[in-house]
Design an enzyme around this catalytic site. Structure first.
Site, PDB file in Angstrom:
ATOM      1  N   TYR A 153       0.745  -1.036  -0.255  1.00  0.00           N
ATOM      2  CA  TYR A 153       0.511  -0.106   0.316  1.00  0.00           C
ATOM      3  C   TYR A 153       1.383   1.048  -0.491  1.00  0.00           C
ATOM      4  O   TYR A 153       0.555   1.880  -0.501  1.00  0.00           O
ATOM      5  CB  TYR A 153      -0.984  -0.233   0.924  1.00  0.00           C
ATOM      6  CG  TYR A 153      -1.434   1.213   1.851  1.00  0.00           C
ATOM      7  CD1 TYR A 153      -3.194   1.064   1.312  1.00  0.00           C
ATOM      8  CD2 TYR A 153      -1.014   1.852   2.474  1.00  0.00           C
ATOM      9  CE1 TYR A 153      -3.608   2.180   0.726  1.00  0.00           C
ATOM     10  CE2 TYR A 153      -1.926   2.996   2.405  1.00  0.00           C
ATOM     11  CZ  TYR A 153      -3.216   3.526   2.204  1.00  0.00           C
ATOM     12  OH  TYR A 153      -4.078   4.574   2.342  1.00  0.00           O
ATOM     13  N   LYS A 157       0.888   3.989  -3.009  1.00  0.00           N
ATOM     14  CA  LYS A 157       1.080   5.500  -2.612  1.00  0.00           C
ATOM     15  C   LYS A 157       2.151   6.244  -2.892  1.00  0.00           C
ATOM     16  O   LYS A 157       1.449   7.360  -3.601  1.00  0.00           O
ATOM     17  CB  LYS A 157       0.558   5.868  -1.245  1.00  0.00           C
ATOM     18  CG  LYS A 157      -1.014   4.527  -0.902  1.00  0.00           C
ATOM     19  CD  LYS A 157      -2.534   5.151  -1.548  1.00  0.00           C
ATOM     20  CE  LYS A 157      -3.475   5.100  -0.831  1.00  0.00           C
ATOM     21  NZ  LYS A 157      -4.811   5.936  -1.340  1.00  0.00           N
TER      22      LYS A 157
HETATM   23  N1  LIG Z   1      -9.601   6.496   5.983  1.00  0.00           N
HETATM   24  C1  LIG Z   1      -7.806   6.999   6.186  1.00  0.00           C
HETATM   25  O1  LIG Z   1      -7.401   6.682   7.115  1.00  0.00           O
HETATM   26  C2  LIG Z   1      -6.916   6.326   5.307  1.00  0.00           C
HETATM   27  C3  LIG Z   1      -5.452   7.704   5.569  1.00  0.00           C
HETATM   28  C4  LIG Z   1      -4.827   7.896   4.479  1.00  0.00           C
HETATM   29  C5  LIG Z   1      -5.216   7.587   3.129  1.00  0.00           C
HETATM   30  N2  LIG Z   1      -6.297   6.861   3.026  1.00  0.00           N
HETATM   31  C6  LIG Z   1      -6.929   7.073   1.570  1.00  0.00           C
HETATM   32  O2  LIG Z   1      -8.319   7.241   1.127  1.00  0.00           O
HETATM   33  C7  LIG Z   1      -8.843   6.876   0.103  1.00  0.00           C
HETATM   34  C8  LIG Z   1     -10.119   6.498   1.161  1.00  0.00           C
HETATM   35  O3  LIG Z   1     -10.305   5.652   2.242  1.00  0.00           O
HETATM   36  P1  LIG Z   1     -11.337   5.521   3.244  1.00  0.00           P
HETATM   37  O4  LIG Z   1     -10.504   4.980   4.257  1.00  0.00           O
HETATM   38  O5  LIG Z   1     -12.517   5.462   3.252  1.00  0.00           O
HETATM   39  O6  LIG Z   1     -11.582   3.688   2.747  1.00  0.00           O
HETATM   40  P2  LIG Z   1     -12.766   2.623   3.039  1.00  0.00           P
HETATM   41  O7  LIG Z   1     -12.749   1.378   2.866  1.00  0.00           O
HETATM   42  O8  LIG Z   1     -13.429   3.149   3.253  1.00  0.00           O
HETATM   43  O9  LIG Z   1     -13.560   3.101   1.150  1.00  0.00           O
HETATM   44  C9  LIG Z   1     -12.700   2.701  -0.523  1.00  0.00           C
HETATM   45  C10 LIG Z   1     -13.719   2.483  -1.140  1.00  0.00           C
HETATM   46  O10 LIG Z   1     -13.462   2.394  -2.143  1.00  0.00           O
HETATM   47  C11 LIG Z   1     -13.902   0.495  -2.528  1.00  0.00           C
HETATM   48  N3  LIG Z   1     -13.388   0.411  -3.886  1.00  0.00           N
HETATM   49  C12 LIG Z   1     -12.036  -0.781  -3.084  1.00  0.00           C
HETATM   50  N4  LIG Z   1     -11.545  -1.075  -4.765  1.00  0.00           N
HETATM   51  C13 LIG Z   1     -11.702  -0.717  -5.442  1.00  0.00           C
HETATM   52  C14 LIG Z   1     -11.710  -0.771  -7.198  1.00  0.00           C
HETATM   53  N5  LIG Z   1     -11.092  -1.742  -7.612  1.00  0.00           N
HETATM   54  N6  LIG Z   1     -12.490   0.186  -7.626  1.00  0.00           N
HETATM   55  C15 LIG Z   1     -13.365   0.969  -7.399  1.00  0.00           C
HETATM   56  N7  LIG Z   1     -14.019   1.072  -5.912  1.00  0.00           N
HETATM   57  C16 LIG Z   1     -13.004   0.270  -5.022  1.00  0.00           C
HETATM   58  C17 LIG Z   1     -14.881   0.763  -1.929  1.00  0.00           C
HETATM   59  O11 LIG Z   1     -15.121  -0.473  -2.725  1.00  0.00           O
HETATM   60  C18 LIG Z   1     -14.646   1.351  -1.196  1.00  0.00           C
HETATM   61  O12 LIG Z   1     -16.481   2.259  -1.305  1.00  0.00           O
HETATM   62  C19 LIG Z   1      -7.892   5.380   0.279  1.00  0.00           C
HETATM   63  O13 LIG Z   1      -7.256   6.393  -1.267  1.00  0.00           O
HETATM   64  C20 LIG Z   1      -7.386   5.291   1.155  1.00  0.00           C
HETATM   65  O14 LIG Z   1      -6.149   4.974   0.968  1.00  0.00           O
HETATM   66  C21 LIG Z   1      -7.276   6.953   3.840  1.00  0.00           C
END
Ligand SMILES: NC(=O)c1ccc[n+]([C@@H]2O[C@H](COP(=O)([O-])OP(=O)(O)OC[C@H]3O[C@@H](n4cnc5c(N)ncnc54)[C@H](O)[C@@H]3O)[C@@H](O)[C@H]2O)c1
Length: 247
Positions: A153, A157
């Site tokens: 991951y 990123k």
């Molecule tokens: N939550 C955190 O702490 C955090 C921190 C840093 C970065 N991020 C980034 O923020 C973004 C959102 O994270 P989140 O925590 O809301 O995640 P989440 O898991 O709650 O939601 C992710 C969404 O992406 C969808 N998804 C997964 N694979 C997919 C695919 N192949 N095609 C289309 N959709 C797909 C899932 O169905 C889900 O609805 C991501 O890029 C994540 O890496 C999150």
């Protein structure tokens, strides 16, 4: 809230839940027509219905080239894309000793190749329509922190940040800006259902501003980068983590 994105068409990938859903809500509140795309088709539909108005759900797996082509055929019917938010991602929790080639390839295919496929199609459509565009990709502050249990991951990123820097240079001449946002730990739906949920106390200790990161903290920054106010910002990575890491 404002109407600063009125007349704009925005795509948010992975917007059925979590940070993506909050971004879709915020861009819609700012007046954009929002295309909510997710591999979870039912969740995407529910999110679009909850937003109402001009929100439209189009199911697509970002790592599937044919699905991405079909997604942009749908977006063309709404006038073509102005704003792309690459948010879809798998957020794993897996020790290095358990990382095998299958895991590596899955994470890279969704989190990095998916970003490439959608950005490829979006920037082609922006230029075909002569639109000044915005590409905003959600990376992660784990790239700066070197967070454990997420090696593939973190690598993906970092790739997103590299792509952002390179594309900003190539696409600036077309008035397309390309930026990345690196959230810290955010209480999203995905995090709440994972071992990352146990890290809030530790992360808060490292934050300059105290509290639990929420999806809206990221959505507000993405809405700024999508707006005309950010027209002079490109190739940048904006870290949004309450001051946990400096880069
Ligand atoms: N939550 C955190 O702490 C955090 C921190 C840093 C970065 N991020 C980034 O923020 C973004 C959102 O994270 P989140 O925590 O809301 O995640 P989440 O898991 O709650 O939601 C992710 C969404 O992406 C969808 N998804 C997964 N694979 C997919 C695919 N192949 N095609 C289309 N959709 C797909 C899932 O169905 C889900 O609805 C991501 O890029 C994540 O890496 C999150």
């Amino acid at each position: 809230m404002s109407e600063r994105l009125a007349g704009k068409v925005a795509l948010v990938t992975g917007a059925a839940q979590g940070i993506g859903k909050a971004i879709a809500e915020r861009l819609a509140a700012d007046g954009a027509t929002v295309i909510i795309s997710d591999v979870n088709t039912d969740g995407g539909k529910a999110a679009a219905e909850a937003i109402g108005g001009k929100a439209v759900a189009v199911g697509a797996d970002v790592s599937d080239p044919e699905a991405v082509t079909a997604l942009f055929e749908e977006i063309a019917k709404h006038g073509g894309i102005d704003i792309l938010v690459n948010n879809a991602s798998i957020v794993p929790f897996i020790a290095w000793d358990d990382v095998d080639l299958a895991h590596w390839q899955k994470i890279i295919s969704v989190n990095l190749t998916g970003t490439f496929l959608v950005t490829r199609a979006a920037t082609d459509q922006m230029r075909a329509n002569g639109k000044a565009g915005r590409v905003i990709s959600i990376s992660s502050n784990t790239f700066f922190a070197g967070t454990p249990n997420m090696a593939a991951y973190v690598a993906a990123k970092g790739g997103v940040i590299g792509l952002t820097r390179a594309l900003a240079t190539e696409l600036g001449q077309h008035n397309i800006t390309v930026n990345a946002v690196t959230p810290g730990l955010i209480e999203s739906d995905g995090v709440k259902d994972s071992p990352h949920n146990n890290a809030f106390e530790f992360v808060e200790m490292l934050q300059a501003v105290k509290g639990k990161g929420q999806p809206a903290h990221i959505a507000d920054v993405v809405a700024f980068l999508a707006s005309d106010d950010a027209r002079w910002i490109t190739g940048q990575t904006l870290n949004v983590d309450a001051g946990m890491v400096r880069h």
